[in-house]
Design a protein around this motif. Sequence first.
Motif, PDB file in Angstrom:
ATOM      1  N   UNK A 267      10.660  25.342 -39.074  1.00 43.98           N
ATOM      2  CA  UNK A 267      11.196  25.779 -37.786  1.00 43.98           C
ATOM      3  C   UNK A 267      11.817  27.163 -37.951  1.00 43.98           C
ATOM      4  N   UNK A 268      11.462  28.080 -37.053  1.00 45.21           N
ATOM      5  CA  UNK A 268      11.908  29.472 -37.166  1.00 45.21           C
ATOM      6  C   UNK A 268      12.885  29.805 -36.040  1.00 45.21           C
ATOM      7  N   UNK A 269      14.058  30.312 -36.419  1.00 46.95           N
ATOM      8  CA  UNK A 269      15.045  30.773 -35.450  1.00 46.95           C
ATOM      9  C   UNK A 269      14.878  32.258 -35.199  1.00 46.95           C
ATOM     10  N   UNK A 270      14.188  32.601 -34.146  1.00 47.54           N
ATOM     11  CA  UNK A 270      13.880  34.007 -33.880  1.00 47.54           C
ATOM     12  C   UNK A 270      15.158  34.783 -33.543  1.00 47.54           C
ATOM     13  N   UNK A 271      15.397  35.846 -34.300  1.00 45.34           N
ATOM     14  CA  UNK A 271      16.522  36.726 -34.032  1.00 45.34           C
ATOM     15  C   UNK A 271      17.876  36.189 -34.432  1.00 45.34           C
ATOM     16  N   UNK A 272      17.908  35.069 -35.163  1.00 43.70           N
ATOM     17  CA  UNK A 272      19.173  34.456 -35.551  1.00 43.70           C
ATOM     18  C   UNK A 272      19.619  34.970 -36.919  1.00 43.70           C
ATOM     19  N   UNK A 273      20.773  34.473 -37.372  1.00 42.60           N
ATOM     20  CA  UNK A 273      21.327  34.880 -38.654  1.00 42.60           C
ATOM     21  C   UNK A 273      21.133  33.799 -39.716  1.00 42.60           C
ATOM     22  N   UNK A 274      21.465  34.159 -40.945  1.00 34.17           N
ATOM     23  CA  UNK A 274      21.358  33.266 -42.098  1.00 34.17           C
ATOM     24  C   UNK A 274      22.132  31.970 -41.844  1.00 34.17           C
ATOM     25  N   UNK A 275      21.448  30.832 -42.011  1.00 36.16           N
ATOM     26  CA  UNK A 275      22.004  29.493 -41.761  1.00 36.16           C
ATOM     27  C   UNK A 275      22.578  29.405 -40.336  1.00 36.16           C
ATOM     28  N   UNK A 276      21.753  29.718 -39.367  1.00 39.05           N
ATOM     29  CA  UNK A 276      22.211  29.746 -37.974  1.00 39.05           C
ATOM     30  C   UNK A 276      22.658  28.390 -37.433  1.00 39.05           C
ATOM     31  N   UNK A 277      22.272  27.236 -38.029  1.00 35.35           N
ATOM     32  CA  UNK A 277      22.864  25.991 -37.540  1.00 35.35           C
ATOM     33  C   UNK A 277      24.381  25.927 -37.676  1.00 35.35           C
ATOM     34  N   UNK A 278      24.975  26.864 -38.439  1.00 29.70           N
ATOM     35  CA  UNK A 278      26.436  26.946 -38.490  1.00 29.70           C
ATOM     36  C   UNK A 278      27.046  27.150 -37.104  1.00 29.70           C
ATOM     37  N   UNK A 279      26.259  27.657 -36.171  1.00 29.75           N
ATOM     38  CA  UNK A 279      26.760  27.900 -34.817  1.00 29.75           C
ATOM     39  C   UNK A 279      26.693  26.656 -33.940  1.00 29.75           C
TER      40      UNK A 279
END
Length: 323
Positions: A267-279
Amino acid sequence: MSSPTPTDLLGEIYSQWIDEITKHPDMSLRLLRIIFDDWQRATAEPEDVSYRHTSIGGVPGILVTPLESDPLQVQILMHGGGFALGSSASHRKLAGHLAKACGTVSFVADFRLAPEHKFPAQIEDGVSIYRALLEQGYRPEDITPVGDSAGGNLAISLTMELGALGLPLPGQVITMSPWLNMHNDGVTIETNDATDFLIAREGLLANIDRYIDGATEPTNPRANPLYADFTGFPRLYICAADTESLFDDSVRLNRRALDAGVDVTFSIGHGMQHVYPFLAGRHPRADEEIQLIAEWYRASRTAEGRQGAPELVDTTSSSTFQN
């Protein structure tokens, strides 16, 4: 050309860290660890989740228990932080969101950190936790190694180690922005440098030295899963942001797993940051990713009902976190 401006709280936090580290290049590792515990600031407090300090297999950590979760299903979360930073405190809320969505409990391990403890101490701690869970009656298929960044490396490596030891493998493995390449030559370290507000080649090199310098080579599959044989590996979930410096690690991991016949989801988080599930709880894409992981996890579960949950023992002190 001016540098990009962070577009979310995680990017802001990363930028603040780098500003302080740049101003104080001689910052001690002890102070860096305090700063990295600030990682939890990106994550909203999950509702109906309790926390307890305990230990499993002699490894300390925090047991995360969402209300109405299945105590027979447990995640072992190996935290990120370059093998030298991060803790159960930095990751407990992320673990809470993920465990709640999946309907499991989670143990966030305070494994031994480098450079005081070099490779493979961190992997050995993960194996100790897994062995203890098996001894307490947990089924392998109900245990899920989870890891972000360097912890993603550890989640994979400990699973590989289980196979080498002849132990039954877990049912699935979850990785978030895994850092795998101890050669430090991934193409996106350069191409995504301007869009990643945390990761830079120099910082990666410092943590590589802390972790494996004098202990092993960067081609050792136990330290660098990109050199590992994934034949027979459990179901694997990978999520990563296409704008992060370590994106190439996930691309290569996905390819190696697929080539070995592994059931892998990327799964790719387009435009997100490193380990974006932190948000989680603060950004819709992070919340979406948590739900995607949960749906993927539940798809592997059976409808079999079981009674008599084993107890997670080895307890020390306990406490509950408040907002």
